[in-house]
Scaffold this motif. Structure first.
Motif, short mmCIF file in Angstrom:
data_model
loop_
_atom_site.label_atom_id
_atom_site.label_comp_id
_atom_site.label_asym_id
_atom_site.label_seq_id
_atom_site.Cartn_x
_atom_site.Cartn_y
_atom_site.Cartn_z
N SER A 64 0.82 -1.22 0.00
CA SER A 64 0.00 0.00 0.00
C SER A 64 0.85 1.26 0.00
O SER A 64 0.34 2.36 0.20
CB SER A 64 -0.93 0.00 1.21
OG SER A 64 -0.18 0.06 2.40
N ASN A 65 2.16 1.12 -0.20
CA ASN A 65 3.11 2.25 -0.25
C ASN A 65 3.14 3.05 1.04
O ASN A 65 3.38 4.25 1.02
CB ASN A 65 2.81 3.16 -1.44
CG ASN A 65 3.10 2.50 -2.75
OD1 ASN A 65 4.02 1.69 -2.86
ND2 ASN A 65 2.30 2.80 -3.76
N SER A 66 2.92 2.39 2.18
CA SER A 66 3.04 3.07 3.47
C SER A 66 4.49 3.34 3.82
O SER A 66 4.80 4.28 4.54
CB SER A 66 2.40 2.23 4.58
OG SER A 66 1.02 2.14 4.38
N TYR A 67 5.38 2.46 3.34
CA TYR A 67 6.80 2.67 3.55
C TYR A 67 7.32 3.55 2.41
O TYR A 67 7.10 3.25 1.24
CB TYR A 67 7.57 1.36 3.54
CG TYR A 67 7.28 0.45 4.70
CD1 TYR A 67 7.22 0.92 6.00
CD2 TYR A 67 7.10 -0.91 4.50
CE1 TYR A 67 6.97 0.08 7.06
CE2 TYR A 67 6.86 -1.77 5.56
CZ TYR A 67 6.80 -1.27 6.84
OH TYR A 67 6.57 -2.12 7.88
N ALA A 68 7.99 4.62 2.75
CA ALA A 68 8.54 5.51 1.72
C ALA A 68 9.80 6.15 2.27
O ALA A 68 9.92 6.41 3.46
CB ALA A 68 7.53 6.57 1.33
N ILE A 69 10.71 6.42 1.39
CA ILE A 69 11.94 7.12 1.77
C ILE A 69 11.67 8.61 1.61
O ILE A 69 11.31 9.07 0.52
CB ILE A 69 13.11 6.69 0.86
CG1 ILE A 69 13.35 5.20 1.04
CG2 ILE A 69 14.35 7.50 1.18
CD1 ILE A 69 14.36 4.64 0.07
N PRO A 70 11.83 9.38 2.69
CA PRO A 70 11.57 10.81 2.58
C PRO A 70 12.60 11.48 1.67
O PRO A 70 13.79 11.17 1.71
CB PRO A 70 11.69 11.33 4.02
CG PRO A 70 12.41 10.27 4.76
CD PRO A 70 12.22 8.98 4.03
N ALA A 71 12.13 12.36 0.83
CA ALA A 71 13.02 13.06 -0.09
C ALA A 71 12.53 14.49 -0.25
O ALA A 71 11.34 14.76 -0.23
CB ALA A 71 13.03 12.37 -1.44
N ALA A 72 13.48 15.40 -0.41
CA ALA A 72 13.15 16.80 -0.66
C ALA A 72 13.10 17.02 -2.16
O ALA A 72 13.95 16.52 -2.91
CB ALA A 72 14.20 17.70 -0.02
N LYS A 73 12.12 17.75 -2.61
CA LYS A 73 12.00 18.03 -4.03
C LYS A 73 13.08 19.03 -4.43
O LYS A 73 13.25 20.07 -3.81
CB LYS A 73 10.62 18.59 -4.36
CG LYS A 73 10.38 18.73 -5.83
CD LYS A 73 8.96 19.11 -6.13
CE LYS A 73 8.80 19.19 -7.63
NZ LYS A 73 7.43 19.48 -8.00
N ASP A 74 13.79 18.69 -5.48
CA ASP A 74 14.87 19.53 -5.96
C ASP A 74 14.37 20.33 -7.17
O ASP A 74 13.97 19.77 -8.18
CB ASP A 74 16.06 18.65 -6.36
CG ASP A 74 17.29 19.46 -6.65
OD1 ASP A 74 17.33 20.67 -6.32
OD2 ASP A 74 18.25 18.88 -7.21
N ASP A 75 14.37 21.66 -7.05
CA ASP A 75 13.88 22.51 -8.12
C ASP A 75 14.85 22.60 -9.31
O ASP A 75 14.47 23.00 -10.39
CB ASP A 75 13.62 23.93 -7.61
CG ASP A 75 12.46 23.96 -6.63
OD1 ASP A 75 11.59 23.07 -6.73
OD2 ASP A 75 12.43 24.84 -5.77
N ASP A 76 16.09 22.20 -9.10
CA ASP A 76 17.10 22.32 -10.14
C ASP A 76 17.25 21.04 -10.98
O ASP A 76 18.30 20.79 -11.55
CB ASP A 76 18.45 22.67 -9.52
CG ASP A 76 18.43 24.04 -8.87
OD1 ASP A 76 17.61 24.85 -9.29
OD2 ASP A 76 19.25 24.25 -7.95
N GLU A 77 16.21 20.23 -11.09
CA GLU A 77 16.32 18.99 -11.85
C GLU A 77 16.56 19.25 -13.33
O GLU A 77 17.34 18.58 -13.96
CB GLU A 77 15.06 18.16 -11.67
CG GLU A 77 14.93 17.56 -10.29
CD GLU A 77 13.66 16.74 -10.14
OE1 GLU A 77 12.96 16.52 -11.15
OE2 GLU A 77 13.38 16.31 -9.02
N ASP A 78 15.86 20.23 -13.93
CA ASP A 78 16.00 20.51 -15.35
C ASP A 78 16.95 21.65 -15.66
O ASP A 78 17.31 21.86 -16.81
CB ASP A 78 14.63 20.82 -15.96
CG ASP A 78 13.70 19.61 -15.91
OD1 ASP A 78 14.23 18.48 -16.01
OD2 ASP A 78 12.49 19.80 -15.77
N ALA A 79 17.35 22.39 -14.66
CA ALA A 79 18.24 23.53 -14.89
C ALA A 79 19.67 23.03 -15.13
O ALA A 79 20.11 22.04 -14.60
CB ALA A 79 18.22 24.47 -13.69
N GLU A 80 20.37 23.78 -15.96
CA GLU A 80 21.76 23.43 -16.24
C GLU A 80 22.68 24.53 -15.84
O GLU A 80 22.50 25.64 -15.80
CB GLU A 80 21.92 23.14 -17.73
CG GLU A 80 21.21 21.87 -18.08
CD GLU A 80 21.40 21.55 -19.56
OE1 GLU A 80 22.38 21.99 -20.17
OE2 GLU A 80 20.55 20.86 -20.09
#
Length: 80
Positions: A64-80
């Protein structure tokens, strides 16, 4: 022609010495961890859980996807 006996037939394994057997039991007891779901001692049949119920609870949490690894969203994924 007589049938060939299976390989290893007739061989007997030496019985472990009592001191070695007791030391192995003690090391298993010392390293035994409690059930991760309820905290009871783990059983050999359901290790690392104490019962089939706790094993099923853990499986349900995974499915049921109750287990998850916490992660911070990175805004620079597409930026170069």
């Amino acid at each position: 022609m007589p049938a060939k006996p299976p390989e290893g037939a007739g061989r007997r394994k030496a019985a472990p010495k009592e001191g070695v057997k007791e030391a192995a039991k003690e090391s298993v007891k010392a390293s035994a961890k409690p059930c991760p779901i309820c905290g009871k001692p783990a059983s050999a049949a359901s290790r690392p859980f104490c019962s089939e119920r706790c094993r099923d609870v853990d499986l349900n949490r995974w499915l049921s996807n109750s287990y998850a690894i916490p992660a911070a969203k990175d805004d620079d994924e597409d930026a170069e």
